[in-house]
Motif scaffolding. Structure first.
Motif, PDB file in Angstrom:
ATOM      1  N   GLY A 139      38.013 -19.947   1.101  1.00 19.97           N
ATOM      2  CA  GLY A 139      39.486 -18.364   0.769  1.00 19.97           C
ATOM      3  C   GLY A 139      40.997 -19.259   1.353  1.00 19.97           C
ATOM      4  O   GLY A 139      41.982 -18.563   0.492  1.00 19.97           O
ATOM      5  N   MET A 140      41.090 -20.147   2.017  1.00 21.45           N
ATOM      6  CA  MET A 140      42.754 -20.742   2.138  1.00 21.45           C
ATOM      7  C   MET A 140      42.966 -21.410   0.764  1.00 21.45           C
ATOM      8  O   MET A 140      43.802 -21.473   0.708  1.00 21.45           O
ATOM      9  CB  MET A 140      41.835 -21.615   2.967  1.00 21.45           C
ATOM     10  N   ALA A 141      42.329 -22.124   0.624  1.00 13.83           N
ATOM     11  CA  ALA A 141      42.574 -22.087  -1.318  1.00 13.83           C
ATOM     12  C   ALA A 141      42.885 -20.979  -2.178  1.00 13.83           C
ATOM     13  O   ALA A 141      44.329 -21.605  -2.262  1.00 13.83           O
ATOM     14  CB  ALA A 141      41.457 -23.326  -2.066  1.00 13.83           C
ATOM     15  N   CYS A 142      42.160 -20.283  -1.717  1.00 14.71           N
ATOM     16  CA  CYS A 142      42.535 -19.161  -3.088  1.00 14.71           C
ATOM     17  C   CYS A 142      44.113 -18.178  -2.222  1.00 14.71           C
ATOM     18  O   CYS A 142      44.982 -18.122  -2.324  1.00 14.71           O
ATOM     19  CB  CYS A 142      41.680 -18.034  -2.835  1.00 14.71           C
ATOM     20  N   LEU A 143      44.213 -18.386  -0.880  1.00 15.08           N
ATOM     21  CA  LEU A 143      45.471 -17.928  -0.412  1.00 15.08           C
ATOM     22  C   LEU A 143      46.576 -18.850  -0.725  1.00 15.08           C
ATOM     23  O   LEU A 143      47.918 -17.864  -1.155  1.00 15.08           O
ATOM     24  CB  LEU A 143      45.225 -18.217   1.127  1.00 15.08           C
ATOM     25  N   LYS A 144      46.162 -20.538  -0.411  1.00 17.28           N
ATOM     26  CA  LYS A 144      47.584 -20.837  -0.991  1.00 17.28           C
ATOM     27  C   LYS A 144      47.923 -21.297  -2.542  1.00 17.28           C
ATOM     28  O   LYS A 144      48.822 -21.697  -2.842  1.00 17.28           O
ATOM     29  CB  LYS A 144      46.942 -22.522  -0.527  1.00 17.28           C
ATOM     30  N   SER A 176      40.658 -12.558  -4.162  1.00 14.14           N
ATOM     31  CA  SER A 176      40.319 -13.369  -4.264  1.00 14.14           C
ATOM     32  C   SER A 176      39.527 -13.647  -2.960  1.00 14.14           C
ATOM     33  O   SER A 176      38.661 -14.396  -2.326  1.00 14.14           O
ATOM     34  CB  SER A 176      40.465 -14.673  -5.192  1.00 14.14           C
ATOM     35  N   ALA A 177      40.981 -14.641  -2.299  1.00 12.86           N
ATOM     36  CA  ALA A 177      41.253 -14.919  -0.969  1.00 12.86           C
ATOM     37  C   ALA A 177      40.170 -14.127   0.518  1.00 12.86           C
ATOM     38  O   ALA A 177      39.192 -14.194   0.553  1.00 12.86           O
ATOM     39  CB  ALA A 177      42.549 -15.127  -0.498  1.00 12.86           C
ATOM     40  N   ARG A 178      39.965 -12.792   0.120  1.00 10.74           N
ATOM     41  CA  ARG A 178      39.679 -11.258   0.980  1.00 10.74           C
ATOM     42  C   ARG A 178      38.868 -11.851   0.864  1.00 10.74           C
ATOM     43  O   ARG A 178      37.382 -11.366   1.554  1.00 10.74           O
ATOM     44  CB  ARG A 178      40.142 -10.456   0.316  1.00 10.74           C
ATOM     45  N   GLU A 179      37.707 -12.062  -0.509  1.00 10.17           N
ATOM     46  CA  GLU A 179      36.501 -12.007  -0.945  1.00 10.17           C
ATOM     47  C   GLU A 179      35.585 -12.986   0.299  1.00 10.17           C
ATOM     48  O   GLU A 179      34.489 -12.587   0.403  1.00 10.17           O
ATOM     49  CB  GLU A 179      36.146 -11.634  -2.074  1.00 10.17           C
ATOM     50  N   LYS A 180      36.305 -14.156  -0.062  1.00 10.50           N
ATOM     51  CA  LYS A 180      36.047 -15.396   0.167  1.00 10.50           C
ATOM     52  C   LYS A 180      35.262 -14.655   1.985  1.00 10.50           C
ATOM     53  O   LYS A 180      34.872 -15.621   2.446  1.00 10.50           O
ATOM     54  CB  LYS A 180      36.283 -16.512  -0.261  1.00 10.50           C
ATOM     55  N   PHE A 181      36.527 -14.324   2.204  1.00 10.90           N
ATOM     56  CA  PHE A 181      36.987 -14.647   3.803  1.00 10.90           C
ATOM     57  C   PHE A 181      36.150 -13.639   4.217  1.00 10.90           C
ATOM     58  O   PHE A 181      35.181 -13.782   5.698  1.00 10.90           O
ATOM     59  CB  PHE A 181      38.525 -14.488   4.421  1.00 10.90           C
ATOM     60  N   ASN A 182      35.703 -12.153   3.651  1.00 17.29           N
ATOM     61  CA  ASN A 182      34.894 -11.461   4.230  1.00 17.29           C
ATOM     62  C   ASN A 182      33.452 -12.137   4.347  1.00 17.29           C
ATOM     63  O   ASN A 182      32.473 -11.401   4.747  1.00 17.29           O
ATOM     64  CB  ASN A 182      34.195 -10.510   2.693  1.00 17.29           C
ATOM     65  N   ARG A 183      32.797 -13.800   3.476  1.00 21.20           N
ATOM     66  CA  ARG A 183      31.771 -14.163   4.271  1.00 21.20           C
ATOM     67  C   ARG A 183      31.436 -14.799   5.476  1.00 21.20           C
ATOM     68  O   ARG A 183      30.185 -15.753   5.714  1.00 21.20           O
ATOM     69  CB  ARG A 183      31.388 -14.860   2.466  1.00 21.20           C
ATOM     70  N   CYS A 184      32.557 -14.948   5.760  1.00 21.16           N
ATOM     71  CA  CYS A 184      32.709 -16.297   6.789  1.00 21.16           C
ATOM     72  C   CYS A 184      33.958 -15.070   7.817  1.00 21.16           C
ATOM     73  O   CYS A 184      33.181 -15.548   9.762  1.00 21.16           O
ATOM     74  CB  CYS A 184      33.157 -17.280   6.604  1.00 21.16           C
ATOM     75  N   LEU A 185      34.243 -14.557   8.176  1.00 22.19           N
ATOM     76  CA  LEU A 185      34.985 -13.685   9.106  1.00 22.19           C
ATOM     77  C   LEU A 185      34.183 -12.514   9.730  1.00 22.19           C
ATOM     78  O   LEU A 185      33.472 -12.249   9.005  1.00 22.19           O
ATOM     79  CB  LEU A 185      36.470 -13.313   8.486  1.00 22.19           C
ATOM     80  N   LYS A 186      34.677 -12.411  11.003  1.00 22.32           N
ATOM     81  CA  LYS A 186      34.028 -10.749  11.078  1.00 22.32           C
ATOM     82  C   LYS A 186      34.694 -10.734  12.498  1.00 22.32           C
ATOM     83  O   LYS A 186      35.347 -11.371  13.348  1.00 22.32           O
ATOM     84  CB  LYS A 186      32.438 -12.144  12.145  1.00 22.32           C
ATOM     85  N   PRO A 187      34.769  -9.276  12.602  1.00 23.48           N
ATOM     86  CA  PRO A 187      35.442  -8.354  13.502  1.00 23.48           C
ATOM     87  C   PRO A 187      34.778  -8.998  15.310  1.00 23.48           C
ATOM     88  O   PRO A 187      33.978  -9.480  15.101  1.00 23.48           O
ATOM     89  CB  PRO A 187      35.735  -6.924  13.977  1.00 23.48           C
ATOM     90  N   PRO A 188      35.813  -9.114  15.940  1.00 29.09           N
ATOM     91  CA  PRO A 188      35.636  -9.016  17.342  1.00 29.09           C
ATOM     92  C   PRO A 188      34.511  -8.535  17.857  1.00 29.09           C
ATOM     93  O   PRO A 188      34.738  -7.290  17.554  1.00 29.09           O
ATOM     94  CB  PRO A 188      36.500  -9.260  18.331  1.00 29.09           C
ATOM     95  N   MET A 189      33.149  -8.162  18.683  1.00 31.54           N
ATOM     96  CA  MET A 189      32.652  -7.584  19.752  1.00 31.54           C
ATOM     97  C   MET A 189      33.195  -6.737  20.570  1.00 31.54           C
ATOM     98  O   MET A 189      33.085  -5.044  20.214  1.00 31.54           O
ATOM     99  CB  MET A 189      31.376  -7.853  20.437  1.00 31.54           C
ATOM    100  N   ASP A 190      34.464  -7.405  21.195  1.00 35.47           N
ATOM    101  CA  ASP A 190      35.185  -5.928  21.927  1.00 35.47           C
ATOM    102  C   ASP A 190      36.692  -6.476  21.737  1.00 35.47           C
ATOM    103  O   ASP A 190      37.182  -7.068  21.184  1.00 35.47           O
ATOM    104  CB  ASP A 190      35.218  -6.965  23.466  1.00 35.47           C
TER     105      ASP A 190
END
Length: 468
Positions: A14-19, A25-39
């Protein structure tokens, strides 16, 4: 194949796509590893991974305000710049965020994976205070998020007035902000930032609490009434706040009840009582300031009592006023008003004063005190006698002549006998005892004989035995 967590790989991709500038494409990659906080209201900026993304996007963003040699500015950025130069800060914020894909990208990641504090802090970093406040309200975030994300950055960067203006613009009655403003006041009080607290209370039109802060400004750190004399402007400010509050209460009582939920309330009677206290404190301050200036003051208490303390402190004020004048009479009038206004235990105050006078060996002034007490018009029959008895309980070494003068000034023979017995003047106690009615005289003389026996005074023992 190896069963390792793929999160790190997706994040790096994702970072490589951003750069590379490939935001979709970065959004799609980050969607697989980032999660919203519980609170969403937790007091941090979200996961380290999200913070890395935001940090990179913010460092890459092109400024909206172009310089003279930026010939390659896009038409859209130029249009935004023209708008921001002629319009207000909040439009500038909208311009920045709406007209720059990197800012939009920051907001996407923050709203998808960040905490409310992270979103608010982002707006504040980019001078979008209005958006920060609206987000806080819309999400009904707790007061800690307001303190951490908006309030502290505002006063630390000298933008408290801007914050106040925006709060008022969004809600002129400030009711929506009540919980947040009270939390800010508590925070400032904990930090001892009383000047910022006072400024905020004035903005809130919380006149009762502002008056309480003025009391603190008046009393805090003063070591003498000379110092308090120089701080009397705070007493005037207390009165001003309380008078304005009274006017507001009387205005709103005629109309429909106003919902001042977060401002401190107080009954009109209590407010009037506090105004009287301030007036009396002004009088006390002027009097004691004069005494200290003229050198008449002799008390060296480490604490400095005022009428804003508890009843014990108010009694200390009354004692101080009586003792520090040129004579007892000079300060008695003010002290008497203190005792009356606060319904204090007068005899206890007079006894404290008398004990101080004994320590200072000013026995004639004790007689002057008794004269003032008797002439006050509210003294009970035995008040003067009790004052002397209280003194004798503590001090047995008063010179004989002064001691006789004090006891002679007592009204009740019973009290005179008690005083003589306290000071071991058994012959004098016997002489007063035998003047009483026969049945009572017998009891008193028997008591004198018992004390004479136990103390080995054979002469008085014999006299009592002979009379009995």
């Amino acid at each position: 194949k190896s069963g390792l967590d793929p999160g790190g790989a997706w994040h790096a991709w994702g970072m490589a796509c951003l750069k590379a500038g490939n935001l979709a494409s970065a959004r799609e990659k980050f969607n697989r590893c980032l999660k919203p906080p519980m609170d969403l209201n937790q007091l941090n900026h979200g996961s380290r991974l999200v913070q890395d993304v935001i940090q990179y996007l913010e460092s890459t963003v092109k400024p909206v305000l172009i310089t003279d040699d930026d010939y390659f500015a896009t038409l859209r950025e130029l249009e935004a710049t023209l708008r921001t130069r002629s319009l207000s800060l909040e439009v500038m914020c909208e311009g920045k965020i709406q007209h720059n894909s990197y800012y939009q990208e920051c907001l996407f990641y923050l709203h998808s994976y960040g905490t409310n504090l992270a979103i608010i802090s982002f707006y504040m970093r980019h001078d979008c205070m209005r958006e920060a406040l609206l987000h806080l309200l819309n999400k009904e975030s707790p007061s800690e998020v307001f303190i951490e994300g908006i309030f502290i950055p505002s006063y630390e960067s000298g933008k408290l007035h801007m914050l106040e203006n925006l709060l008022e613009t969004i809600d002129p009655g400030l009711e929506s902000w009540g919980v947040y403003l009270i939390a800010a006041c508590k925070y400032l009080q904990r930090k001892n930032y009383y000047h910022i607290l006072y400024e905020l209370q004035q903005f809130m039109k919380d006149h009762v609490r502002a008056a309480m802060t003025c009391i603190r400004f008046f009393t805090h750190g003063a070591k003498s009434y000379t110092e308090l004399g120089g701080k009397q402007m705070w007493l005037l400010k207390i009165k001003d706040h309380l008078k304005v509050y009274l006017q507001e209460v009387s205005r709103s009582s005629g109309r429909k009840k106003m919902a001042f939920t977060f401002r401190k309330k107080m009954s009109a009677t209590d407010v009037s009582r506090h105004i009287n206290t301030v007036d009396l404190q002004m009088e006390v301050t002027k009097f004691l300031h004069q005494c200290e200036s003229s050198g008449a003051s002799q008390m060296t208490d480490s604490s400095l009592p005022t009428l804003f303390g508890n009843n014990n402190m108010k009694m200390d004020v009354a004692c101080k006023v009586i003792l520090e004048g040129k004579n007892i009479e000079e300060g008695f009038g003010i002290a008497f008003r203190v005792l009356q206004d606060f319904q204090l235990e007068a005899t206890e105050v007079y006894s404290r004063v008398a004990k101080q006078l004994v320590k200072q060996q000013k026995y004639s002034e004790i007689q002057q005190l008794l004269k003032c007490v008797n002439e006050s018009g509210v003294a009970a029959k035995n008040d003067g006698d009790n004052i002397i008895l209280n003194c004798l309980n503590e001090f047995k070494n008063i010179p004989a002549e002064d001691l006789d003068n004090l006891i002679q000034d007592m009204d009740s023979d019973e009290n005179k006998i008690q005083a003589y017995l306290l000071c071991n003047k058994l012959r004098s106690a016997y002489l007063v005892s035998v003047r009483q009615e026969r049945a009572r005289a017998v009891q008193l003389v028997q008591r004198v004989r018992q004390l004479a026996d136990s103390s080995g005074d054979h002469v008085v023992t014999a006299i009592c035995a002979q009379w009995l």
